[in-house]
Enzyme design. Structure first.
Site, PDB file in Angstrom:
ATOM      1  N   LYS A 183       0.845  -1.190   0.000  1.00 36.72           N
ATOM      2  CA  LYS A 183       0.000   0.000   0.000  1.00 36.72           C
ATOM      3  C   LYS A 183       0.883   1.243   0.000  1.00 36.72           C
ATOM      4  O   LYS A 183       1.534   1.554   0.989  1.00 36.72           O
ATOM      5  CB  LYS A 183      -0.910   0.052   1.232  1.00 36.72           C
ATOM      6  CG  LYS A 183      -1.933   1.211   1.151  1.00 36.72           C
ATOM      7  CD  LYS A 183      -2.509   1.593   2.496  1.00 36.72           C
ATOM      8  CE  LYS A 183      -1.689   2.619   3.216  1.00 36.72           C
ATOM      9  NZ  LYS A 183      -1.626   3.956   2.537  1.00 36.72           N
ATOM     10  N   GLU A 259      10.380   1.310  10.143  1.00 40.17           N
ATOM     11  CA  GLU A 259      11.352   2.397  10.036  1.00 40.17           C
ATOM     12  C   GLU A 259      10.557   3.684  10.206  1.00 40.17           C
ATOM     13  O   GLU A 259       9.773   4.074   9.343  1.00 40.17           O
ATOM     14  CB  GLU A 259      12.057   2.354   8.675  1.00 40.17           C
ATOM     15  CG  GLU A 259      13.408   3.048   8.697  1.00 40.17           C
ATOM     16  CD  GLU A 259      13.413   4.363   7.933  1.00 40.17           C
ATOM     17  OE1 GLU A 259      14.445   5.038   7.931  1.00 40.17           O
ATOM     18  OE2 GLU A 259      12.372   4.725   7.346  1.00 40.17           O
ATOM     19  N   CYS A 293      12.949  11.247   6.906  1.00 46.34           N
ATOM     20  CA  CYS A 293      13.011  10.825   8.305  1.00 46.34           C
ATOM     21  C   CYS A 293      14.406  10.991   8.890  1.00 46.34           C
ATOM     22  O   CYS A 293      14.560  11.195  10.095  1.00 46.34           O
ATOM     23  CB  CYS A 293      12.546   9.381   8.452  1.00 46.34           C
ATOM     24  SG  CYS A 293      13.436   8.216   7.399  1.00 46.34           S
ATOM     25  N   GLU A 390       9.274  16.130  15.719  1.00 43.90           N
ATOM     26  CA  GLU A 390       9.735  15.879  14.357  1.00 43.90           C
ATOM     27  C   GLU A 390       8.924  16.784  13.435  1.00 43.90           C
ATOM     28  O   GLU A 390       7.724  16.585  13.245  1.00 43.90           O
ATOM     29  CB  GLU A 390       9.547  14.420  13.951  1.00 43.90           C
ATOM     30  CG  GLU A 390      10.088  14.145  12.553  1.00 43.90           C
ATOM     31  CD  GLU A 390       9.832  12.730  12.053  1.00 43.90           C
ATOM     32  OE1 GLU A 390      10.635  12.254  11.247  1.00 43.90           O
ATOM     33  OE2 GLU A 390       8.830  12.126  12.475  1.00 43.90           O
TER      34      GLU A 390
END
Length: 487
Positions: A183, A259, A293, A390
């Protein structure tokens, strides 16, 4: 031929790709182009029925082709042919991806697509080079550790690097003998559908690669909780990864690779090559507008050189020029959505209210599309929102230190431990910090993964579990059984 293109003329493979066929589906999620904010199509949303159909297709393909049991070199050759076709179709792939993503078409050709093909070739070579082991036993028995594929792997990829993230998931899973139901993000789904179509053209068995479109709550939940999915691999936010873990625990037990997010520090000592450091640090934050990331968004610099380094970084950040992703000359990317740009701006404003000072940036760009100014914030402590959160945007914070102990203390983050950078000419210090930094990756005198596929990537703390890339990623797609034979 120029790679620049008219965004209103690109045909898109809209639908789910199941059993080797594009399955048309009604749209469900409005899609807007990040470069100009224009609504251009809808993304279908696969429910449980479509996910179940994809899983059944994957199982049938494994049975019919014996993909996990054929001579391993046959898997290698099929995957290499697929990689060749991805390279041959690079221009088409780049235009499809650039339309909906934050990736400029020129960077896609030179970077993402070439890297995706390389990754698939890299993992293809493991198929006939990694196997089981003989275990030491007494003379009256034979002990073996057998390795075999899981079966059907469920994978979910993010929107920031759609093609290369698909390569991360598909390459090792297929090389290891599995089928995949993938997906992609509902914001950037169509390039993934196209490479699945290329897999059929390259000769991979129909049904081995299936792509279901949709969002996380509906499609992602159905996929990760499906009882016939034997292993889950996900790249995305820590929040979404936690939801996947909860869903898997609620619906069954299966291995997973996650991850997740990061808030990576870049430590610069006075003995470093400051020009090299400035280029690497500014590039880390402006590349894809900081939407990575591993972006090194926390600069921690020795006080004696902080002013000089900061000035060099500022110059490089101010030099970026935004442009639409369909312009081959564009170097600076838009933010993926208006919602994400507003979130970035909200954290920057909160950081300033908490005592931070913007030396540059701090606002949405006065430009068509969802662009945000490269932003550098000083005067922050460990509790500042720009340090804690973040941001996933082009925002760099600056903190200073005077001792190694202080640098290490500032580098540690309570939530994340994905990547880190270290700039120094002292080899002894390099070794000390490589051991002590709480991160799954330590880059020294650079800040980039480049094309080193052999090096695994993955995080500490809430930055994830397991590894992508490297030998570890291939092995993570195989399960082992112990066999003891009496002679």
């Amino acid at each position: 031929m120029s790679l620049s293109f008219d965004p209103d003329t690109i045909p898109l493979p809209i639908g789910h790709f199941i059993g080797g066929e594009l399955i048309s589906a009604e749209g469900g999620i409005e899609m807007c182009r990040p470069s100009d904010g224009k609504s251009y199509t809808d993304c279908p949303v696969a429910g449980m029925d479509s996910v179940d159909r994809a899983v059944e297709s994957a199982k049938a393909a494994l049975r019919a082709s014996n993909w996990g049991g054929v001579r391993p070199r046959e898997r290698t050759k099929a995957l290499q042919a697929w990689a060749d076709l991805i390279e041959a179709e690079a221009a088409t792939l780049a235009r499809i991806e650039a339309l909906s993503s934050t990736r400029p078409v020129g960077q896609l050709i030179a970077g993402d697509i070439a890297i995706t093909a390389e990754q698939i070739r890299f993992f293809a070579e493991f198929a006939d080079k990694e196997g089981g082991d003989l275990a030491p036993t007494d003379d009256g028995s034979l002990g073996m550790i057998m390795s075999e594929p899981y079966g059907v792997v469920g994978a979910i990829t993010p929107w920031n690097f759609p093609l290369s993230m698909a390569g991360w998931k598909l390459g090792p899973a297929l090389a290891a003998g599995n089928a995949v139901v993938l997906k992609p993000s509902e914001m950037t789904p169509f390039s993934t559908v196209y490479i699945a179509q290329l897999a059929i053209r390259a000769g991979l068995p129909a049904g081995l690669v299936n792509v279901v479109l949709g969002d996380g709550p509906t499609t992602g939940t159905a996929l990760t909780g499906h009882p016939e999915i034997a292993k889950v691999s996900f790249t995305g936010s820590t929040r979404a990864g936690s939801a996947i873990m909860e869903n898997v625990a609620r619906t069954g037990v299966k291995p997973m690779t996650l991850e997740l997010g990061g808030k990576s520090p870049q430590l610069v000592f006075a003995d470093a090559d400051l020009d090299k450091a400035a280029s690497a640090i500014a590039g880390s934050v402006t590349f894809n507008a900081g939407q990575a990331c591993v972006a090194g968004t926390r600069l921690i610099v020795e006080k004696s050189v902080a002013e000089r380094l900061t000035a060099a970084i500022l110059g490089k950040m101010k030099a970026v020029r935004p442009g639409p992703t369909w312009d081959a000359t564009t170097q600076y990317s838009p933010i993926i959505s208006e919602r994400q740009r507003a979130r970035i701006d909200g954290i920057v404003r909160a950081a300033v209210e908490a005592g931070g000072e913007c030396l540059t940036g701090g606002h949405a760009m006065d430009h068509t599309g969802y662009f945000y100014e490269p932003t550098l914030i000083t005067g922050v402590d460990q509790s500042n929102p720009a340090i804690v959160e973040e941001i996933f945007g082009p925002v760099l914070t600056v903190q200073t230190f005077e001792t190694e102990e202080e640098a290490l203390a500032l580098s540690s983050h309570s939530t994340y431990g994905l990547a880190s950078g270290l700039f120094t000419s002292d080899l002894s210090r390099t070794i000390r910090f490589a051991r002590k930094l709480e991160a799954g990756t330590v880059w020294v005198n650079r800040y980039s993964r480049s094309r080193d596929h052999i090096l695994p990537t993955g995080g500490y703390k809430r930055s994830g579990i397991g590894k992508d890339l490297g030998r570890e990623a291939y092995l993570a797609n195989r399960r082992t059984k112990s066999v003891l034979i009496s002679l």
